[in-house]
Design a protein around this motif. Structure first.
Motif, PDB file in Angstrom:
ATOM      1  N   SER A  81      34.528  35.029  40.057  1.00 37.87           N
ATOM      2  CA  SER A  81      33.355  35.028  39.191  1.00 37.87           C
ATOM      3  C   SER A  81      32.086  35.426  39.952  1.00 37.87           C
ATOM      4  O   SER A  81      31.242  36.152  39.428  1.00 37.87           O
ATOM      5  N   MET A  82      31.956  34.976  41.183  1.00 39.66           N
ATOM      6  CA  MET A  82      30.798  35.373  41.996  1.00 39.66           C
ATOM      7  C   MET A  82      30.835  36.871  42.288  1.00 39.66           C
ATOM      8  O   MET A  82      29.807  37.550  42.243  1.00 39.66           O
ATOM      9  N   ARG A  83      32.025  37.386  42.570  1.00 37.02           N
ATOM     10  CA  ARG A  83      32.165  38.815  42.837  1.00 37.02           C
ATOM     11  C   ARG A  83      31.835  39.624  41.583  1.00 37.02           C
ATOM     12  O   ARG A  83      31.164  40.651  41.655  1.00 37.02           O
ATOM     13  N   ASP A  84      32.285  39.151  40.416  1.00 40.74           N
ATOM     14  CA  ASP A  84      31.978  39.854  39.166  1.00 40.74           C
ATOM     15  C   ASP A  84      30.484  39.935  38.913  1.00 40.74           C
ATOM     16  O   ASP A  84      29.964  40.983  38.514  1.00 40.74           O
ATOM     17  N   VAL A  85      29.785  38.848  39.159  1.00 47.23           N
ATOM     18  CA  VAL A  85      28.331  38.832  38.962  1.00 47.23           C
ATOM     19  C   VAL A  85      27.652  39.802  39.931  1.00 47.23           C
ATOM     20  O   VAL A  85      26.758  40.561  39.544  1.00 47.23           O
ATOM     21  N   SER A  86      28.097  39.806  41.165  1.00 45.46           N
ATOM     22  CA  SER A  86      27.511  40.692  42.160  1.00 45.46           C
ATOM     23  C   SER A  86      27.771  42.156  41.840  1.00 45.46           C
ATOM     24  O   SER A  86      26.876  42.996  41.926  1.00 45.46           O
ATOM     25  N   VAL A  87      28.994  42.465  41.455  1.00 49.40           N
ATOM     26  CA  VAL A  87      29.328  43.847  41.108  1.00 49.40           C
ATOM     27  C   VAL A  87      28.562  44.278  39.861  1.00 49.40           C
ATOM     28  O   VAL A  87      28.121  45.426  39.772  1.00 49.40           O
ATOM     29  N   SER A  88      28.341  43.364  38.930  1.00 53.05           N
ATOM     30  CA  SER A  88      27.569  43.728  37.731  1.00 53.05           C
ATOM     31  C   SER A  88      26.126  44.072  38.090  1.00 53.05           C
ATOM     32  O   SER A  88      25.528  44.963  37.472  1.00 53.05           O
ATOM     33  N   GLN A  89      25.562  43.417  39.088  1.00 55.23           N
ATOM     34  CA  GLN A  89      24.213  43.775  39.540  1.00 55.23           C
ATOM     35  C   GLN A  89      24.207  45.174  40.147  1.00 55.23           C
ATOM     36  O   GLN A  89      23.279  45.952  39.924  1.00 55.23           O
ATOM     37  N   ILE A  90      25.245  45.501  40.891  1.00 51.31           N
ATOM     38  CA  ILE A  90      25.343  46.833  41.495  1.00 51.31           C
ATOM     39  C   ILE A  90      25.527  47.886  40.397  1.00 51.31           C
ATOM     40  O   ILE A  90      24.932  48.965  40.454  1.00 51.31           O
ATOM     41  N   ILE A  91      26.310  47.568  39.377  1.00 54.70           N
ATOM     42  CA  ILE A  91      26.522  48.494  38.258  1.00 54.70           C
ATOM     43  C   ILE A  91      25.198  48.769  37.549  1.00 54.70           C
ATOM     44  O   ILE A  91      24.886  49.923  37.228  1.00 54.70           O
ATOM     45  N   LYS A  92      24.415  47.735  37.306  1.00 56.04           N
ATOM     46  CA  LYS A  92      23.118  47.920  36.644  1.00 56.04           C
ATOM     47  C   LYS A  92      22.222  48.848  37.454  1.00 56.04           C
ATOM     48  O   LYS A  92      21.504  49.676  36.900  1.00 56.04           O
ATOM     49  N   LYS A 114      34.500  38.966  29.556  1.00 54.74           N
ATOM     50  CA  LYS A 114      33.184  38.647  29.007  1.00 54.74           C
ATOM     51  C   LYS A 114      32.085  39.398  29.760  1.00 54.74           C
ATOM     52  O   LYS A 114      31.211  40.000  29.139  1.00 54.74           O
ATOM     53  N   THR A 115      32.144  39.386  31.076  1.00 58.14           N
ATOM     54  CA  THR A 115      31.145  40.080  31.889  1.00 58.14           C
ATOM     55  C   THR A 115      31.211  41.575  31.628  1.00 58.14           C
ATOM     56  O   THR A 115      30.177  42.240  31.482  1.00 58.14           O
ATOM     57  N   ARG A 116      32.413  42.115  31.545  1.00 54.94           N
ATOM     58  CA  ARG A 116      32.590  43.543  31.276  1.00 54.94           C
ATOM     59  C   ARG A 116      32.019  43.904  29.901  1.00 54.94           C
ATOM     60  O   ARG A 116      31.325  44.912  29.756  1.00 54.94           O
ATOM     61  N   ALA A 117      32.298  43.075  28.893  1.00 54.85           N
ATOM     62  CA  ALA A 117      31.805  43.335  27.540  1.00 54.85           C
ATOM     63  C   ALA A 117      30.273  43.272  27.492  1.00 54.85           C
ATOM     64  O   ALA A 117      29.632  44.077  26.806  1.00 54.85           O
ATOM     65  N   GLU A 118      29.685  42.320  28.213  1.00 54.53           N
ATOM     66  CA  GLU A 118      28.224  42.216  28.245  1.00 54.53           C
ATOM     67  C   GLU A 118      27.594  43.454  28.879  1.00 54.53           C
ATOM     68  O   GLU A 118      26.572  43.951  28.405  1.00 54.53           O
ATOM     69  N   LEU A 119      28.198  43.952  29.951  1.00 53.49           N
ATOM     70  CA  LEU A 119      27.677  45.154  30.606  1.00 53.49           C
ATOM     71  C   LEU A 119      27.748  46.367  29.680  1.00 53.49           C
ATOM     72  O   LEU A 119      26.799  47.146  29.597  1.00 53.49           O
ATOM     73  N   VAL A 120      28.865  46.523  28.994  1.00 55.94           N
ATOM     74  CA  VAL A 120      29.014  47.654  28.083  1.00 55.94           C
ATOM     75  C   VAL A 120      28.048  47.520  26.909  1.00 55.94           C
ATOM     76  O   VAL A 120      27.477  48.512  26.454  1.00 55.94           O
ATOM     77  N   ALA A 121      27.834  46.287  26.430  1.00 54.90           N
ATOM     78  CA  ALA A 121      26.882  46.079  25.334  1.00 54.90           C
ATOM     79  C   ALA A 121      25.455  46.404  25.783  1.00 54.90           C
ATOM     80  O   ALA A 121      24.685  47.004  25.022  1.00 54.90           O
TER      81      ALA A 121
END
Length: 133
Positions: A81-92, A114-121
């Motif tokens: 979960s921590m890695r997902d949050v960090s990667v989502s910041q890099i994606i943004k 959920k994190t993936r869906a939020e990023l795509v949304a």
């Protein structure tokens, strides 16, 4: 006038880590890197988008170094979960500069639906048109 040309301060991603960071330290460092690189990304986008990299090679190089260091740190995080949050910041950050190919590859590494869906949304550009067809 040499005193005006002092030593260049190191960027957040250039500072050497004396000790292993651990998951929490790595997440905090990634957050700091993304915040600092976000200012560079804003500058790159403000002056003209993707072709700007040729005009502002130094800023583009700093941005690329920041992304590279953030990804290196993200690979060291063991908690999913921590890695997902960090990667989502890099994606943004990648989406901000319109590096969609990199963002889409990173999106596939996120394990949380959920994190993936939020990023795509938040960023509909991330939907790969070739894969959607």
């Amino acid at each position: 006038m040499r005193w005006f040309h002092g030593e260049r301060q190191l960027e957040v991603w250039e500072v050497a880590d004396d000790q292993p960071l651990g998951d929490i330290g790595a997440v905090q460092k990634i957050r700091d890197i993304c915040a600092s690189a976000g200012a560079i990304a804003e500058k790159l986008v403000a002056v003209g988008g993707r072709d700007t990299e040729k005009k502002h090679a130094a800023d583009a190089e700093r941005y690329q170094a920041a992304i590279k260091r953030a990804l290196e740190l993200a690979m060291q995080i063991s908690d999913d979960s921590m890695r997902d949050v960090s990667v989502s910041q890099i994606i943004k950050l990648c989406v901000q500069v319109d590096h969609l190919k990199t963002a889409r590859v990173l999106l596939r590494t996120i394990q949380s639906e959920k994190t993936r869906a939020e990023l795509v949304a938040d960023h509909p550009k991330l939907i790969d048109q070739d894969a959607a067809d």
